[in-house]
Enzyme design. Structure first.
Site, PDB file in Angstrom:
ATOM      1  N   CYS A  61      23.445   9.062  -2.677  1.00 38.56           N
ATOM      2  CA  CYS A  61      23.189   8.947  -4.116  1.00 38.56           C
ATOM      3  C   CYS A  61      22.458  10.197  -4.595  1.00 38.56           C
ATOM      4  CB  CYS A  61      22.353   7.698  -4.396  1.00 38.56           C
ATOM      5  SG  CYS A  61      22.047   7.466  -6.158  1.00 38.56           S
ATOM      6  N   CYS A  65      15.028   8.508  -6.399  1.00 38.57           N
ATOM      7  CA  CYS A  65      14.099   7.371  -6.399  1.00 38.57           C
ATOM      8  C   CYS A  65      13.283   7.371  -5.090  1.00 38.57           C
ATOM      9  CB  CYS A  65      14.865   6.070  -6.553  1.00 38.57           C
ATOM     10  SG  CYS A  65      16.091   6.138  -7.873  1.00 38.57           S
ATOM     11  N   CYS A  68      13.857   4.806  -2.246  1.00 35.85           N
ATOM     12  CA  CYS A  68      15.205   4.387  -1.861  1.00 35.85           C
ATOM     13  C   CYS A  68      15.794   5.150  -0.666  1.00 35.85           C
ATOM     14  CB  CYS A  68      16.149   4.506  -3.047  1.00 35.85           C
ATOM     15  SG  CYS A  68      17.769   3.810  -2.671  1.00 35.85           S
ATOM     16  N   CYS A 105      26.279 -10.570  -5.367  1.00 33.97           N
ATOM     17  CA  CYS A 105      25.864  -9.338  -6.061  1.00 33.97           C
ATOM     18  C   CYS A 105      26.358  -8.125  -5.283  1.00 33.97           C
ATOM     19  CB  CYS A 105      24.350  -9.256  -6.135  1.00 33.97           C
ATOM     20  SG  CYS A 105      23.577 -10.694  -6.863  1.00 33.97           S
ATOM     21  N   CYS A 136      27.640 -10.582  -9.920  1.00 33.13           N
ATOM     22  CA  CYS A 136      26.623  -9.645 -10.393  1.00 33.13           C
ATOM     23  C   CYS A 136      26.952  -8.288  -9.784  1.00 33.13           C
ATOM     24  CB  CYS A 136      25.238 -10.106  -9.930  1.00 33.13           C
ATOM     25  SG  CYS A 136      23.911  -8.951 -10.334  1.00 33.13           S
ATOM     26  N   CYS A 196      19.949  -8.907 -15.481  1.00 35.30           N
ATOM     27  CA  CYS A 196      19.090  -9.077 -14.311  1.00 35.30           C
ATOM     28  C   CYS A 196      18.259  -7.807 -14.230  1.00 35.30           C
ATOM     29  CB  CYS A 196      19.948  -9.264 -13.059  1.00 35.30           C
ATOM     30  SG  CYS A 196      18.975  -9.301 -11.534  1.00 35.30           S
ATOM     31  N   ARG A 268      13.145 -13.953  -9.252  1.00 39.09           N
ATOM     32  CA  ARG A 268      13.635 -13.859  -7.865  1.00 39.09           C
ATOM     33  C   ARG A 268      12.612 -13.178  -6.953  1.00 39.09           C
ATOM     34  NH1 ARG A 268      18.256 -11.457  -8.577  1.00 39.09           N
ATOM     35  NH2 ARG A 268      19.128 -13.476  -9.109  1.00 39.09           N
TER      36      ARG A 268
END
Ligand code: SAM
Ligand code: DTB
Ligand code: SF4
Length: 335
Positions: A61, A65, A68, A105, A136, A196, A268
Site C-alpha cells: 500500500c 499509516c 499498518c 468484510c 462490507c 462503519c 465492535r
C-alpha cells in the site's frame, strides 16, 4: 480568533470533548452502569454480532499509516498479494457463514480503488450477498460515483476509519488528510450505504486524543451505524511496533464512552483481542460492545480461534442477535 472559538463549540445535542473527558473520569462502576443501562435501552442484551474479515488484496500500500503492516514504506512480515481470485473469496465466505458469521468484510490495501479494481470488487460483493451474508468492504478513499456503484451491487456497509483525533492525525499518517476521510464518509452516506467508522487506541495517544476521536465519531451527522474500536496490534517493522502498552481498563473506558455517546450504534470490539485477557473482553461487553471480528485471522494478523470465542461466549452467556439490528430499529420497523 472568534471564529476559531465558535467553530470549536459543538452544535446543540453534540458532544464537546470536555463532556467526553468527564465520562472518562467517572468512577469505573458508575461509567459501566451508565454504559450498560444505555446499552439495554437500545440493544438486545447478551448478544454479540459476528463479522468475518478477509484481506482480498494484501500489502504494497502506498500510504504511510504508522500502525499498518501493509504499508510499502515499512519492512514487516506481510507478503504482498494481488487481488484474490473470486473462487477463493467465495470459499472464505462459505466457511465464514458455516462458522456463524453474519457479515463478511473484504479489505483491500489500496489508497483508493481504480474503476477497474472496483469492477472486480463489485463482482465479489454480488457473489457474497447472493450467499445470504451481509456485505462490507474497506477499499480506501472513494471517488464520486464509486459508492453508488457499490450500493447498486448490494453493499450493506463501507468501513472507513477516522483512526484518531484530528489533531493527532499527522503524527500517524502523512499521505492523506483528515478531511479526505470525512469526504469519503460523506459520499458513502449520500449513496445510502451504512457507515462503519471507528479508530485505533493504544497508539501512544493521550486520553484527550481518545476523547477527540470519540467526539469526531459521535458528532458525525448521523453517527455511524457500526463503530469498530481497534486496539493497536503491534507489528514488527512498523513505526508503532514498540509503543507502550495501554492500560486495559482505559480500553474498556473507551468502549463505554463510545456506547454512551453513540447509543444506537453497534460498537465492535475489533483488532487486538488475540492478546486481550478474557476478563478485559468481558468488561468490554459489559461496557456496551456488541460485535466482534470472528475467525482466526483479521486482515494480516491473528484473531482468537473460533473455538476459543465460542467457549468465551458460553462462559459469558452471550449469543448471536436475532437480527443484525439494534432493538429500537427492529421495533420501529415492526410498528
Ligand atoms: N486501506 C484501507 C483503509 O485504510 O481504509 C482499508 C484497509 S485498512 C487495513 C483498515 C483499517 O485497519 C485501518 O483504518 C485501521 O483502523 C485498521 N488497522 C490497520 N492496521 C492495524 C493495526 N496494526 N492495529 C489495529 N488496527 C489496524
Ligand atoms: C477495522 O476497523 N478493523 C479491521 C477492519 N476494520 C478492516 C482491520 C484490523 C486490521 C488489524 C491488522 C491486520 O490484521 O492487518
Ligand atoms: Fe494502506 Fe489502509 Fe494500511 Fe493505511 S491502513 S497503509 S491505507 S492498507
Amino acid at each position: 480568533m472568534q471564529s476559531i472559538a465558535v467553530s470549536r463549540q459543538p452544535r446543540p445535542g453534540r458532544w464537546a470533548i470536555s463532556d467526553i473527558l468527564a465520562l472518562y473520569a467517572l468512577p469505573m462502576n458508575d461509567l459501566l452502569l451508565r454504559a450498560q443501562t444505555i446499552h439495554r435501552d437500545h440493544h438486545e442484551p447478551n448478544t454479540v454480532q459476528r463479522s468475518s474479515l478477509l484481506s482480498i488484496k494484501t500489502g504494497a500500500c502506498p500510504e504511510d499509516c504508522a500502525y499498518c503492516p501493509q504499508s510499502s514504506r515499512y519492512t514487516t512480515p506481510v507478503q504482498a498479494q494481488p487481488l484474490m481470485p473470486m473462487a477463493q473469496v467465495i470459499e472464505a465466505a462459505r466457511k465464514a457463514k458455516a462458522g456463524g458469521a453474519q457479515r463478511f468484510c473484504m479489505g483491500a490495501a489500496w489508497r483508493s480503488p481504480t474503476e477497474r479494481q472496483l469492477d472486480d470488487v463489485i463482482e465479489m460483493v454480488q457473489a457474497v450477498k447472493a450467499m445470504g451474508l451481509e456485505t462490507c468492504v474497506t477499499l480506501g478513499m472513494l471517488k464520486p460515483g464509486q459508492p453508488e456503484r457499490l450500493k447498486d451491487a448490494g453493499l450493506d456497509y463501507y468501513n472507513h476509519n477516522l483512526d484518531t483525533a484530528r489533531e493527532h492525525y499527522a503524527d500517524i499518517i502523512t499521505t492523506r488528510r483528515y478531511d479526505d476521510r470525512l469526504q469519503t464518509l460523506e459520499r458513502v452516506r449520500d449513496a445510502g450505504i451504512k457507515v462503519c467508522c471507528g479508530g485505533i487506541v493504544g497508539m501512544g495517544e493521550s486520553r484527550a486524543i481518545r476523547a477527540g476521536l470519540v467526539a469526531e465519531l459521535a458528532n458525525l451527522d448521523p453517527y455511524p451505524e457500526s463503530v469498530p474500536i481497534n486496539h493497536l496490534v503491534k507489528v514488527a517493522g512498523t513505526p508503532l511496533a514498540d509503543t507502550e502498552d495501554l492500560d486495559p481498563l482505559e480500553f474498556v473506558r473507551t468502549i463505554a464512552v463510545a456506547r454512551i455517546t453513540m447509543p444506537k450504534a453497534v460498537v465492535r470490539l475489533s483488532a487486538g483481542r488475540e492478546t486481550m485477557h478474557d476478563s478485559t473482553q468481558a468488561l468490554c461487553f459489559m461496557a456496551g460492545a456488541n460485535s466482534i471480528f470472528y475467525g482466526d485471522q483479521l486482515l494480516t494478523t491473528g484473531n482468537p480461534q473460533t473455538e476459543a470465542d465460542a467457549l468465551l461466549f458460553e462462559r459469558l452467556g452471550l449469543r448471536a442477535p436475532a437480527a443484525d439490528q439494534p432493538q429500537a430499529a427492529r421495533e420501529a420497523a415492526t410498528c
